[in-house]
Design a protein around this motif. Sequence first.
Motif, PDB file in Angstrom:
ATOM      1  N   ARG A 189      16.187 -15.324 -11.560  1.00  0.00           N
ATOM      2  CA  ARG A 189      15.511 -15.632 -10.296  1.00  0.00           C
ATOM      3  C   ARG A 189      15.035 -14.352  -9.606  1.00  0.00           C
ATOM      4  NH1 ARG A 189      16.739 -19.728 -12.451  1.00  0.00           N
ATOM      5  NH2 ARG A 189      14.811 -19.062 -13.465  1.00  0.00           N
ATOM      6  N   GLU A 190      15.844 -13.284  -9.690  1.00  0.00           N
ATOM      7  CA  GLU A 190      15.453 -12.020  -9.082  1.00  0.00           C
ATOM      8  C   GLU A 190      14.218 -11.451  -9.784  1.00  0.00           C
ATOM      9  OE1 GLU A 190      15.301  -8.884  -6.540  1.00  0.00           O
ATOM     10  OE2 GLU A 190      16.529 -10.706  -6.403  1.00  0.00           O
ATOM     11  N   ALA A 193      11.332 -13.351  -8.586  1.00  0.00           N
ATOM     12  CA  ALA A 193      11.015 -12.950  -7.209  1.00  0.00           C
ATOM     13  C   ALA A 193      10.239 -11.632  -7.194  1.00  0.00           C
ATOM     14  CB  ALA A 193      12.300 -12.833  -6.391  1.00  0.00           C
TER      15      ALA A 193
END
Length: 291
Positions: A189-190, A193
């Motif tokens: 997810r990072e 992002a």
Amino acid sequence: MSNKGLLALILLGVVVLVGANTFYIVNEYERAVVLRFGALVNPDVEPGVHIKIPFADKVRVFDGRILTSDASPESYYTVENKRLIVDSYAKWRIKDVEMYYKATGGQEVVADNRLASRIADGLRNEVGRRTLHEVVSGERDKLMEDLTRDMTKTAMEVLGVEVIDIRVKRIDLPEDVSESVFDRMAADREKEAREYRATGREQAEVIRADADRQRTVLLANAYRDAELLRGDGDARAAAIFADAFNQNPEFFAFVRSLEAYKKSFNSGSDLMVVDPSSDFFEYLKNAEGQK
């Protein structure tokens, strides 16, 4: 009470008892079998009112509606040898009453336990042929469809029941695996992002550059239009000035001289060294204002 009244009362009780053991009702949502001295004589009684031999026949009634078998969570291993804890349930109903009675003795809990055991074995085989991703999301629906099809055939042959549907309520990872999986998910997810932020910054630069370009174009066009208007205004002012000068050149020269005097002697401490015979004092030397 007389003997005749007592005898009549006894006969009435016997008739009621015999009637109660002669007639029986099977509802639409029920399935039933008839046993005669323990032997199966009617393996599938139709819904309605029926007659049986009193005290010789015994009716066993079962729930013919769709039932739920809620299995306990079990541990299964994927093809990658990763352990999963799966919580599932099944929807089933009696299809072959005779087979069901012979296999379970008519006890729903026995059928439920045997069906749950076979579903657990089926889940173990299906999960063992798939990866973690396929079990959790990729082929989850196909896994349930395959398992339901196989269990329907097996349950019908062994228990006389039809498996309508099998569903997984929950899939969990063991605690020792969950942390690493969650860390990997957080890292993914990072990463996403960061990619979104980079894309956003790139788009922001493109928008900002386009805005600056439009601003420059607008300012240039505005400056061009202002210069055109200013030039047109100056030309008109010059034309009006020239027209006024041509109407009375002497008066115009006089006014210009007065403005020059006003600017030159604006302060009382001003000092000017000029030749008295200069054209600057021409209107001061002539009281009539003539050259």
